[in-house]
Design a protein around this motif. Structure first.
Motif, short mmCIF file in Angstrom:
data_model
loop_
_atom_site.label_atom_id
_atom_site.label_comp_id
_atom_site.label_asym_id
_atom_site.label_seq_id
_atom_site.Cartn_x
_atom_site.Cartn_y
_atom_site.Cartn_z
N LYS A 1 0.84 -1.21 0.00
CA LYS A 1 0.00 0.00 0.00
C LYS A 1 0.87 1.25 0.00
CE LYS A 1 -3.65 2.33 2.63
NZ LYS A 1 -4.53 2.26 3.83
N TYR A 2 1.98 1.19 0.73
CA TYR A 2 2.95 2.28 0.73
C TYR A 2 4.25 1.78 0.12
CZ TYR A 2 -0.33 4.38 4.01
OH TYR A 2 -1.46 4.89 4.60
N GLY A 3 4.99 2.69 -0.51
CA GLY A 3 6.24 2.31 -1.14
C GLY A 3 7.36 2.10 -0.13
N SER A 4 8.53 1.75 -0.63
CA SER A 4 9.69 1.56 0.24
C SER A 4 10.97 1.74 -0.57
CB SER A 4 9.68 0.16 0.86
OG SER A 4 10.82 -0.03 1.68
N LEU A 5 11.95 2.40 0.05
CA LEU A 5 13.29 2.39 -0.49
C LEU A 5 13.97 1.09 -0.07
CD1 LEU A 5 14.50 6.02 0.33
CD2 LEU A 5 13.68 5.16 -1.86
N PRO A 6 14.89 0.55 -0.89
CA PRO A 6 15.63 -0.64 -0.46
C PRO A 6 16.55 -0.30 0.71
CG PRO A 6 15.85 -0.25 -2.83
CD PRO A 6 15.26 0.98 -2.25
N PRO A 7 16.77 -1.23 1.63
CA PRO A 7 17.71 -0.97 2.72
C PRO A 7 19.14 -0.92 2.19
CG PRO A 7 17.03 -3.26 2.74
CD PRO A 7 16.19 -2.58 1.69
N THR A 8 19.99 -0.22 2.90
CA THR A 8 21.40 -0.14 2.53
C THR A 8 22.10 -1.42 2.96
OG1 THR A 8 21.42 2.25 2.75
CG2 THR A 8 23.54 1.13 2.86
N ILE A 9 22.75 -2.10 2.02
CA ILE A 9 23.55 -3.27 2.36
C ILE A 9 24.93 -3.13 1.73
CG2 ILE A 9 21.54 -4.79 2.56
CD1 ILE A 9 22.34 -5.99 -0.14
#
Length: 487
Positions: free
Chosen positions: A386-394
């Motif tokens: 429903k809401y977007g997301s940035l990828p986590p930093t790895i």
């Protein structure tokens, strides 16, 4: 002064004080709705929402009946469609059987593009995929099958490793494989990765679970690596030696990835059950402990209640393995409609359990086309995405995180000044968790601009990002109500 006069004066003073108090309260009717940076907490969870875009046999792309121009259009469209359903990372299969969907000095062109291995399609599919992903703000990782060479009776281009380096090969059943024990094979694989990362703006290199053939540990068949084993000095048992060979291949691919392209990451998607991946002489526990992978994606393709591989039990079994690296869970979108997956609710529960596991940082769908159906698309956008997301930093980054932008409100428009070295910005709304001082951040928009048209009476934060790096959570801004106060 008479007592009656004193009482009247007190009443007047109280009335004035009361009016002043009311005025102060009404001057900021949204005070109780505001985020307080001094006492409140923001829960902001970045999540990998990835998909494997499969090219072997044209599974996702390309269709063998399409013209080259239609191929190009469909590839770009599929990537845009993946973004539209909430995906933020694309794993594109660039080499499935020691062939390539990009112009290579090492591997011949894949037959899936033109119908004949080695034939030039007169365009570069990987360059197109990278360009489209960058335009859409998606990460893109090159996905390889490192040891698989295809069936013995397949018509091959003279440049194919089966014909150019037959000394690298082993046979098993009807297929050829590269022998992981050979130094020449390790150098060959490193050269493929070096070429990819030198020529393309990729976020990483990804390999899946094709190591030694399944069943080799119980039945040797034609596979004969006795000469290599004898040359090793036999310090290890043959079984442990084969594990060591795979470990060394993983290590050289990891080191090549990081040396050629600082900031790129290397990861593996092993079989979902440890017992299964170890049958292939592959041990993810060793890679994680030695630091030769940046992440793992176990392929947990079973449902809850499965007699041998219950989803939650298999998920839990990886916690100790990935103690030192992030984990993303491989999910079997292709199984929708099969036994155990009759309802999309099975996937909802799986994603929820992944989110509840602190060691899991996201998930990867297999294959891409399965989540682009109308029913799956609605399930994602109306529910878990429903809401977007940035990828986590790895992994490590060659540059620091950009500074957090300072935001302000003009009417109902949020504005912020551009930040040096930022690729773009992300706007989140804040939702209070019940009556607590904890707020959940929901990604509403991301892009290169510096303004956002907001809703009323809502708290917002704005982050900046550069590559994989994301700024710290800055101050919040509050868009107040525009309704006139009652007189």
């Amino acid at each position: 002064m008479k007592l009656s006069h004193i009482l009247k004066a007190l009443v007047c003073l109280l009335a004035v004080a009361s009016l002043q108090s009311c005025f102060k309260k009404n001057s900021d009717p949204d005070a109780s709705l505001r985020f307080n940076a001094a006492s409140d907490k923001v829960v902001l969870q970045h999540e990998w929402r990835a998909a494997w875009l499969t090219t072997v046999n044209g599974s996702d792309w390309p269709d063998k009946n399409d013209s080259l121009q239609v191929q190009k259009t469909k590839l770009a469209t599929m990537i845009r469609d993946l973004k539209a359903v909430g995906v933020n990372v694309v794993f594109i299969q660039v080499s499935s059987n020691q062939d390539a969907i990009y112009p290579s000095e090492i591997l011949p062109w894949s037959h899936v593009l033109t119908g004949k291995q080695g034939r030039d399609p007169l365009y570069d599919p990987l360059a197109l995929a990278v360009e489209t992903c960058r335009a859409e703000g998606l990460q893109i990782h090159a996905w390889l099958n490192p040891f698989r060479c295809g069936k013995k009776d397949f018509e091959r281009d003279p440049r194919h490793v089966v014909l150019s380096h037959p000394e690298y090969l082993q046979e098993y059943g009807v297929n050829y494989y590269l022998d992981p024990s050979l130094d020449g094979v390790k150098s060959h694989l490193a050269s493929v990765v070096e070429e990819l990362l030198t020529n393309y703006d990729l976020d990483g290199i990804h390999i899946d679970d094709y190591f030694y053939p399944d069943g080799l540990s119980s039945e040797e068949k034609e596979w004969n690596d006795d000469a290599s084993y004898d040359a090793s000095g036999k310090a290890l048992s043959k079984e442990l030696w084969r594990f060591h060979n795979v470990d060394e291949c993983i290590k050289i691919l990891y080191e090549t990835t990081h040396s050629v392209r600082p900031g790129a990451v290397f990861g593996v998607s092993p079989a979902g059950r440890l017992v299964n991946t170890r049958k292939l002489y592959a041990d993810p526990t060793t890679w994680c402990a030695q630091g030769t992978v940046d992440y793992l994606v176990p392929q947990i393709y079973w449902q809850h209640g499965h007699k041998v591989a219950d989803f939650k039990k298999v998920l839990d079994s990886w916690e100790e393995v990935v103690a030192k690296v992030p984990m993303f869970t491989g999910l079997a979108s292709y199984r929708y409609g099969e036994t155990g997956f009759e309802d999309l609710d099975e996937f909802r529960v799986q994603v929820e359990e992944c989110r509840e596991a602190s060691y899991v940082k996201g998930h990867v769908w297999f294959p891409a086309r399965s989540i682009l159906t109308s029913e799956f698309r609605a399930f994602l956008l109306d529910g878990i995405y429903k809401y977007g997301s940035l990828p986590p930093t790895i992994g490590e980054s060659p540059f620091p995180a950009p500074s957090a932008p300072r935001a302000r409100v003009e009417g109902t428009v949020i504005k912020w000044d551009s930040v040096d070295d930022a690729d773009g910005y992300a706007v989140y709304s804040l939702e209070r968790t019940a009556d607590t001082r904890t707020w959940t951040a929901h990604l509403l928009w991301k892009g290169p601009g510096t303004t956002y048209q907001a809703n009323e009476r809502t708290n917002y934060i704005v982050l900046s990002y550069k590559g994989k790096m994301i700024s710290e959570v800055p101050q919040s801004v509050f868009v107040p109500s525009r309704r006139k106060l009652k007189e």
